[in-house]
Design a protein around this motif. Structure first.
Motif, short mmCIF file in Angstrom:
data_model
loop_
_atom_site.label_atom_id
_atom_site.label_comp_id
_atom_site.label_asym_id
_atom_site.label_seq_id
_atom_site.Cartn_x
_atom_site.Cartn_y
_atom_site.Cartn_z
N ARG A 41 0.99 -1.69 0.16
CA ARG A 41 0.18 0.47 -0.26
C ARG A 41 1.51 1.44 -0.20
N THR A 42 2.31 1.06 0.91
CA THR A 42 3.01 2.45 0.36
C THR A 42 3.09 2.28 -0.87
N ASP A 43 3.58 1.90 -1.69
CA ASP A 43 4.03 1.55 -2.97
C ASP A 43 2.85 2.69 -4.02
N GLY A 158 -8.00 -8.27 10.42
CA GLY A 158 -6.68 -9.63 10.29
C GLY A 158 -6.27 -10.04 9.47
N THR A 159 -6.95 -9.62 8.34
CA THR A 159 -5.96 -10.27 6.85
C THR A 159 -5.47 -8.83 6.00
N GLY A 160 -4.97 -8.02 6.52
CA GLY A 160 -4.46 -7.29 5.62
C GLY A 160 -2.70 -7.58 6.15
N GLU A 184 -14.60 -15.98 4.71
CA GLU A 184 -14.07 -16.82 4.79
C GLU A 184 -12.38 -16.99 4.53
N TYR A 185 -11.91 -16.41 5.14
CA TYR A 185 -10.13 -16.50 5.30
C TYR A 185 -10.50 -16.86 7.64
N ILE A 186 -11.98 -16.73 7.81
CA ILE A 186 -11.90 -16.24 9.59
C ILE A 186 -10.21 -18.38 10.11
N THR A 240 -4.01 2.71 11.03
CA THR A 240 -3.45 3.15 10.12
C THR A 240 -3.48 4.30 9.58
N GLU A 241 -5.12 4.70 9.32
CA GLU A 241 -5.31 5.87 8.38
C GLU A 241 -5.53 6.75 9.23
N LEU A 242 -5.50 8.37 8.31
CA LEU A 242 -6.24 9.19 9.44
C LEU A 242 -7.47 9.50 9.39
N GLY A 310 -7.30 -3.34 -2.38
CA GLY A 310 -7.68 -3.69 -0.81
C GLY A 310 -8.68 -4.56 -0.43
N GLN A 311 -8.17 -5.60 -1.24
CA GLN A 311 -8.87 -6.74 -1.02
C GLN A 311 -7.51 -7.96 -0.71
N LYS A 312 -6.03 -7.76 -1.14
CA LYS A 312 -5.17 -8.88 -0.56
C LYS A 312 -5.27 -9.50 0.65
N LYS A 313 -4.67 -10.87 0.50
CA LYS A 313 -4.36 -10.70 2.10
C LYS A 313 -3.01 -11.48 2.53
N GLY A 314 -2.26 -10.05 3.39
CA GLY A 314 -0.99 -10.09 3.46
C GLY A 314 -0.52 -9.92 2.70
N1 NAP Z 1 0.25 4.86 7.98
C1 NAP Z 1 0.77 4.93 7.57
O1 NAP Z 1 1.96 4.86 7.31
C2 NAP Z 1 0.48 3.58 6.71
C3 NAP Z 1 2.03 2.60 5.55
C4 NAP Z 1 1.04 1.71 5.19
C5 NAP Z 1 -0.02 1.22 4.60
N2 NAP Z 1 -1.39 2.22 5.79
C6 NAP Z 1 -2.87 1.52 5.51
O2 NAP Z 1 -3.21 0.59 6.36
C7 NAP Z 1 -4.01 0.14 5.71
C8 NAP Z 1 -3.48 -1.23 5.50
O3 NAP Z 1 -2.81 -2.00 4.84
P1 NAP Z 1 -2.54 -3.04 4.24
O4 NAP Z 1 -1.62 -3.28 3.44
O5 NAP Z 1 -2.40 -3.98 5.78
O6 NAP Z 1 -4.11 -3.20 3.98
P2 NAP Z 1 -4.00 -4.57 2.63
O7 NAP Z 1 -3.09 -5.46 2.98
O8 NAP Z 1 -4.74 -4.03 1.35
O9 NAP Z 1 -5.96 -4.67 3.61
C9 NAP Z 1 -6.94 -5.21 3.09
C10 NAP Z 1 -7.24 -6.34 3.82
O10 NAP Z 1 -8.26 -5.74 5.21
C11 NAP Z 1 -10.14 -6.02 4.63
N3 NAP Z 1 -10.31 -5.65 4.81
C12 NAP Z 1 -11.81 -4.64 4.19
N4 NAP Z 1 -12.11 -4.11 4.32
C13 NAP Z 1 -12.89 -4.37 5.76
C14 NAP Z 1 -13.42 -3.90 6.68
N5 NAP Z 1 -14.11 -3.00 7.14
N6 NAP Z 1 -13.13 -5.13 8.06
C15 NAP Z 1 -11.81 -5.68 8.00
N7 NAP Z 1 -11.16 -6.00 7.54
C16 NAP Z 1 -11.35 -5.42 6.62
C17 NAP Z 1 -9.51 -6.96 3.06
O11 NAP Z 1 -10.49 -8.52 3.62
P3 NAP Z 1 -10.94 -8.79 2.33
O12 NAP Z 1 -11.32 -8.45 1.32
O13 NAP Z 1 -11.70 -10.12 3.17
O14 NAP Z 1 -12.67 -8.33 3.46
C18 NAP Z 1 -8.04 -7.33 3.02
O15 NAP Z 1 -7.52 -8.46 3.46
C19 NAP Z 1 -3.73 0.16 4.30
O16 NAP Z 1 -5.23 1.48 4.30
C20 NAP Z 1 -3.03 1.48 3.86
O17 NAP Z 1 -3.35 2.94 3.15
C21 NAP Z 1 -0.68 3.06 6.37
#
Ligand code: NAP
Length: 324
Positions: A41-43, A158-160, A184-186, A240-242, A310-314
């Protein structure tokens, strides 16, 4: 060598794969053969130059770095003069949290002092690189809570990349972890170590009876105001968001003055600690990154499109050695 190149801000369509000269290391520099990097997500933010604030360091009207990339796992290919800490053949992983590493290329030159560390022998390049970006944020956000073994923490998402790392790091710190996931990912989230998993597509996390010492919204989907009632009176919320209207910044300034429940908006800074900690956890087996899928360099646009969904798993891996 082949490298991902972009000359302007925009979506995945601005990236092309080009043949460019392989850089050579000058005095104090190291040439790395990149085997794997993540598309994260940083990229994605740096690619689009959004939020606009990040252009203050990534380039105001166009990106300073033509090749994107945040992290890498690879092998030291050659070294310049005066490099004592690395030798040819070392397996290394490295990270800059500003998306300016230019690692989405077959080779990369970095100063010998760059934030990088040796990869434990038994760990693959893919697992090494998937333990950096998300884990860095997870670690640097979790360590802003004063963690006490047995404390109840809710990790939303938990899947991010960040959430899946946070579950494992919170468990390693002895916390009782509740995490959210879609149906699906519990089982996957349980296998990461979560004590309890809430299916966020069925149950509203903010209307449950349990209250938490810490709420870590690792996907930035629920606001402080929504989470207030599931926080203990002196509980802490981190996202992690503003948040809407960048509210997490002003709440982080105001809530400590008011007493009671508090918002912290951390700036993750300690990359050396991330590298040391993650190497230690990888070596001991306490951490195993969640990897979703891999793309080749030729497929990089598809990779970015998937990450932006926004749907990647990990973690999503970009493999740089598939064509060799
Ligand atoms: N503050 C910072 O410095 C910083 C740095 C990097 C990233 N970020 C932000 O951090 C966030 C997470 O990044 P990431 O890379 O960990 O995310 P990610 O891997 O893109 O995570 C998306 C995951 O979140 C799940 N998800 C979507 N909506 C949801 C909801 N309402 N409740 C619970 N889970 C949900 C999705 O699963 P399903 O598809 O199964 O729902 C998916 O697996 C992003 O918003 C990114 O912009 C912030």
């Amino acid at each position: 060598m082949k490298a991902a190149i972009r000359n302007q801000y925009g979506g995945p369509e601005v990236i092309t794969i080009e043949e460019v000269p392989t850089p050579s290391p000058k005095k104090g520099e190291v040439l790395i053969r990149v085997h794997a990097t993540t598309i994260n997500r940083t990229d994605g933010g740096i690619l689009r130059g959004k939020p606009y604030l990040i252009r203050a360091f990534s380039g105001l009207s166009r990106p300073k770095k033509r090749t994107p990339g945040t992290d890498f796992a690879g092998v030291v290919e050659s070294i310049g003069a005066n490099v004592a800490q690395w030798k040819v053949g070392d397996r290394v992983m490295g990270l800059s949290d500003q998306g300016d590493t230019a690692s989405q290329a077959e080779y990369l030159v970095v100063p010998a002092s760059f934030h990088m560390i040796g990869i434990p022998e038994s760990i693959s390049f893919q697992n090494a690189v998937a333990s950096l970006e998300g884990a860095h944020y997870a670690l640097n956000f979790l360590n802003k809570f004063s963690l006490k073994p047995g404390d109840q923490v809710l990790i939303n998402g938990g899947t991010g990349a960040i959430g899946s790392a946070a579950i494992q790091l919170a468990k390693a710190a002895g916390l009782h972890v509740t995490a959210t996931s879609s149906t699906e990912y519990i089982d996957k989230v349980k296998s990461l170590g979560a004590d309890e998993v809430i299916d966020y597509t069925k149950d509203d996390i903010t209307s449950q009876d349990t209250v938490y010492v810490h709420v870590f919204d690792a996907v930035g989907k629920r606001t402080f105001f929504e989470c207030r009632r599931i926080l203990k009176p002196d509980g802490i919320y981190i996202s992690t968001e503003l948040g809407p209207n960048w509210q997490n910044i002003w709440l982080a300034l105001v809530t400590p003055l008011l007493g009671g429940r508090k918002v912290i908006f951390p700036v993750p800074v300690d990359i050396p600690n991330t590298l040391e900690t993650m190497r230690h956890h990888l070596e001991s087996g306490a951490f195993s990154p969640l990897i979703d899928r891999s793309y080749s360099l030729a497929e990089i646009r598809e990779g970015y499109t998937y990450v932006e969904s926004g749907q990647k798993k990990g973690n999503v891996i970009l493999e740089l050695d598939t064509e060799r």
